[in-house]
Design a protein around this motif. Structure first.
Motif, PDB file in Angstrom:
ATOM      1  N   SER A   1       7.553   5.214   0.263  1.00  0.00           N
ATOM      2  CA  SER A   1       8.588   6.002   0.948  1.00  0.00           C
ATOM      3  C   SER A   1       9.854   6.084   0.110  1.00  0.00           C
ATOM      4  O   SER A   1      10.507   7.140   0.045  1.00  0.00           O
ATOM      5  CB  SER A   1       8.911   5.381   2.313  1.00  0.00           C
ATOM      6  OG  SER A   1       7.775   5.385   3.162  1.00  0.00           O
TER       7      SER A   1
ATOM      8  N   ILE B   1      -1.062  -0.310  -0.583  1.00  0.00           N
ATOM      9  CA  ILE B   1      -1.681   0.374   0.547  1.00  0.00           C
ATOM     10  C   ILE B   1      -3.203   0.216   0.496  1.00  0.00           C
ATOM     11  O   ILE B   1      -3.875   0.073   1.522  1.00  0.00           O
ATOM     12  CB  ILE B   1      -1.279   1.865   0.567  1.00  0.00           C
ATOM     13  CG1 ILE B   1       0.207   1.990   0.938  1.00  0.00           C
ATOM     14  CG2 ILE B   1      -2.138   2.660   1.549  1.00  0.00           C
ATOM     15  CD1 ILE B   1       0.759   3.394   0.815  1.00  0.00           C
TER      16      ILE B   1
ATOM     17  N   GLY C   1       1.951  -7.018   1.540  1.00  0.00           N
ATOM     18  CA  GLY C   1       0.929  -6.274   2.247  1.00  0.00           C
ATOM     19  C   GLY C   1       1.176  -4.776   2.277  1.00  0.00           C
ATOM     20  O   GLY C   1       2.010  -4.239   1.547  1.00  0.00           O
ATOM     21  N   ARG C   2       0.462  -4.103   3.173  1.00  0.00           N
ATOM     22  CA  ARG C   2       0.517  -2.641   3.245  1.00  0.00           C
ATOM     23  C   ARG C   2       1.868  -2.131   3.728  1.00  0.00           C
ATOM     24  O   ARG C   2       2.273  -1.018   3.379  1.00  0.00           O
ATOM     25  CB  ARG C   2      -0.615  -2.142   4.135  1.00  0.00           C
ATOM     26  CG  ARG C   2      -1.986  -2.329   3.482  1.00  0.00           C
ATOM     27  CD  ARG C   2      -3.120  -1.769   4.324  1.00  0.00           C
ATOM     28  NE  ARG C   2      -4.379  -1.834   3.589  1.00  0.00           N
ATOM     29  CZ  ARG C   2      -5.182  -2.895   3.556  1.00  0.00           C
ATOM     30  NH1 ARG C   2      -4.837  -3.981   4.234  1.00  0.00           N
ATOM     31  NH2 ARG C   2      -6.294  -2.889   2.845  1.00  0.00           N
ATOM     32  N   LEU C   3       2.564  -2.917   4.547  1.00  0.00           N
ATOM     33  CA  LEU C   3       3.897  -2.507   4.986  1.00  0.00           C
ATOM     34  C   LEU C   3       4.827  -2.364   3.790  1.00  0.00           C
ATOM     35  O   LEU C   3       5.581  -1.383   3.682  1.00  0.00           O
ATOM     36  CB  LEU C   3       4.468  -3.515   5.989  1.00  0.00           C
ATOM     37  CG  LEU C   3       5.905  -3.246   6.460  1.00  0.00           C
ATOM     38  CD1 LEU C   3       6.001  -1.871   7.128  1.00  0.00           C
ATOM     39  CD2 LEU C   3       6.384  -4.347   7.409  1.00  0.00           C
ATOM     40  N   ALA C   4       4.771  -3.338   2.874  1.00  0.00           N
ATOM     41  CA  ALA C   4       5.579  -3.265   1.652  1.00  0.00           C
ATOM     42  C   ALA C   4       5.185  -2.042   0.834  1.00  0.00           C
ATOM     43  O   ALA C   4       6.044  -1.343   0.272  1.00  0.00           O
ATOM     44  CB  ALA C   4       5.410  -4.540   0.829  1.00  0.00           C
TER      45      ALA C   4
ATOM     46  N   CYS D   1       3.978   0.803   1.924  1.00  0.00           N
ATOM     47  CA  CYS D   1       4.532   2.002   2.585  1.00  0.00           C
ATOM     48  C   CYS D   1       6.026   2.139   2.306  1.00  0.00           C
ATOM     49  O   CYS D   1       6.532   3.246   2.084  1.00  0.00           O
ATOM     50  CB  CYS D   1       4.276   1.930   4.089  1.00  0.00           C
ATOM     51  SG  CYS D   1       2.537   2.130   4.551  1.00  0.00           S
ATOM     52  N   LEU D   2       6.744   1.003   2.291  1.00  0.00           N
ATOM     53  CA  LEU D   2       8.179   1.029   2.004  1.00  0.00           C
ATOM     54  C   LEU D   2       8.437   1.496   0.567  1.00  0.00           C
ATOM     55  O   LEU D   2       9.336   2.323   0.324  1.00  0.00           O
ATOM     56  CB  LEU D   2       8.788  -0.351   2.226  1.00  0.00           C
ATOM     57  CG  LEU D   2       8.883  -0.830   3.673  1.00  0.00           C
ATOM     58  CD1 LEU D   2       9.356  -2.278   3.729  1.00  0.00           C
ATOM     59  CD2 LEU D   2       9.836   0.061   4.476  1.00  0.00           C
TER      60      LEU D   2
ATOM     61  N   LEU E   1      11.257  -8.763  -0.895  1.00  0.00           N
ATOM     62  CA  LEU E   1      10.019  -8.775  -0.111  1.00  0.00           C
ATOM     63  C   LEU E   1       9.064  -9.866  -0.601  1.00  0.00           C
ATOM     64  O   LEU E   1       8.340 -10.473   0.197  1.00  0.00           O
ATOM     65  CB  LEU E   1       9.338  -7.407  -0.180  1.00  0.00           C
ATOM     66  CG  LEU E   1      10.026  -6.285   0.595  1.00  0.00           C
ATOM     67  CD1 LEU E   1       9.336  -4.949   0.340  1.00  0.00           C
ATOM     68  CD2 LEU E   1      10.034  -6.591   2.093  1.00  0.00           C
TER      69      LEU E   1
ATOM     70  N   PRO F   1      -3.705  -5.687  -0.318  1.00  0.00           N
ATOM     71  CA  PRO F   1      -2.563  -6.597  -0.438  1.00  0.00           C
ATOM     72  C   PRO F   1      -2.607  -7.366  -1.762  1.00  0.00           C
ATOM     73  O   PRO F   1      -3.649  -7.459  -2.415  1.00  0.00           O
ATOM     74  CB  PRO F   1      -2.744  -7.548   0.756  1.00  0.00           C
ATOM     75  CG  PRO F   1      -3.629  -6.813   1.699  1.00  0.00           C
ATOM     76  CD  PRO F   1      -4.533  -5.988   0.851  1.00  0.00           C
TER      77      PRO F   1
END
Length: 321
Positions: free
Chosen positions: A305, A90, A296-299, A301-302, A281, A93
């Motif tokens: 979470s 987050i 990246g940041r999406l990973a 966040c996943l 990923l 990357p």
């Protein structure tokens, strides 16, 4: 009860401080005697980041609290991917190299499956521990073969230069405080578990695992802020390897440990899911033209979470008991 919480907090704080001191001293001594920097990084420093987990596991097993040791190993792996790597991604990357993507991550998945096969009957025996330890030796051989490649030991930036007397002092003091703080932490954790009627496994999965993962979290955040977030992926993968092959194995050498199959399915299953998720990923983000994968940041966040979901799942299971 207040004394137990104070002991737990003090144990975690001194554990983190002494682990960092121990790593610095050990790495500086190794450099002084002529060990190549990358060998130091992949052996002493990698083991050093798992030193809190290893010391807590050994202390807990010797004290008859093997469940706490197993919880520490599995909980630390979950926290390393979900929390440590999640927060790091987050912030910044990460670029993942070919060896990590196509050798180390598949190996980590295979080792997780091996742990599941060994523990499917709910027992951790000396035979199981011996298999895990033998696998560790094979993993170290793989590292040694990798380090024989030309130019692999050219980087000298990762080891801090210290005078031999100062390095030795840091090593001895760090090790001594590591041992004492791990005993204090285990004592406080076991008493809290008994006082609240919570299993040692759950305490190991949560408070102790989070505490012993603080060195990885702190180092990864600092690396990300300084623009070296790629260091985090190696630290996480290496630490998780050692957690499964040393920290998880240690209680089995002391006595046969019986564990709840349902708890193992939840916790070891989460370790497998988070590890496999990291691998998938990474492979999906592979860029053959640039010879690296991009996370990246999406990973991030996943991953974060998934850690929150796991903690809620664990809380729900505790409430049912």
């Amino acid at each position: 009860m207040l004394l137990n919480f104070v002991a737990l907090a003090a144990g975690v704080a001194t554990l983190v401080w002494s682990a960092e001191l121990f790593i610095r001293g050990a790495a500086a001594i190794a450099q002084r005697v002529g060990m190549p920097p990358l060998i130091i990084g992949m052996t002493i420093v990698s083991l050093g980041t798992s030193a809190p987990e290893i010391l807590v596991s050994a202390t807990a097993a010797a004290a008859g609290a093997g469940g706490l040791a197993v919880g520490n190993a599995l909980g630390s792996n979950i926290a390393n991917v979900g929390l440590v790597l999640g927060v790091t991604l987050i912030i910044s990357p990460i670029l993942v190299g070919r060896t990590t993507a196509f050798v180390d991550l598949p190996l980590l998945i295979a080792i997780t499956i091996l742990c599941g096969w060994l523990l499917h009957d709910g027992n951790l025996t000396a035979f199981d521990a011996s298999i895990l330890f033998a696998t560790l030796l094979l993993y170290l051989v793989r590292i040694a073969l990798h380090l024989r490649k030309p130019g692999i030991n050219d980087d000298t930036s990762q080891v801090e230069e210290l005078p031999l007397t100062r390095a030795t002092g840091a090593f001895i003091l760090g090790l001594a405080v590591l041992i004492m703080s791990s005993r204090v932490l285990v004592w406080g954790a076991v008493n809290i578990a008994e006082g609240f009627g919570v299993s040692e496994l759950v305490i190991g999965l949560t408070i102790v695992a989070l505490g012993t993962s603080l060195p990885e979290l702190a180092a990864s955040i600092v690396s990300a802020v300084k623009g070296h977030a790629d260091i985090a992926i190696g630290a996480v993968v290496g630490s998780n390897m050692f957690n499964l092959l040393i920290v998880l194995a240690l209680p089995g050498f002391f006595s046969t440990l019986s564990l709840s199959v349902a708890d193992l399915q939840r916790d070891l299953g989460t370790v497998f899911a988070t590890t496999a998720g990291l691998a998938v990923l990474t492979w999906l983000g592979w860029r053959s033209g640039k010879n690296h994968a991009h996370l990246g940041r999406l990973a991030g966040c996943l991953f974060l979470s998934s850690y929150v979901v796991y903690c809620l799942w664990l809380y729900y299971d505790i409430q049912k008991v």
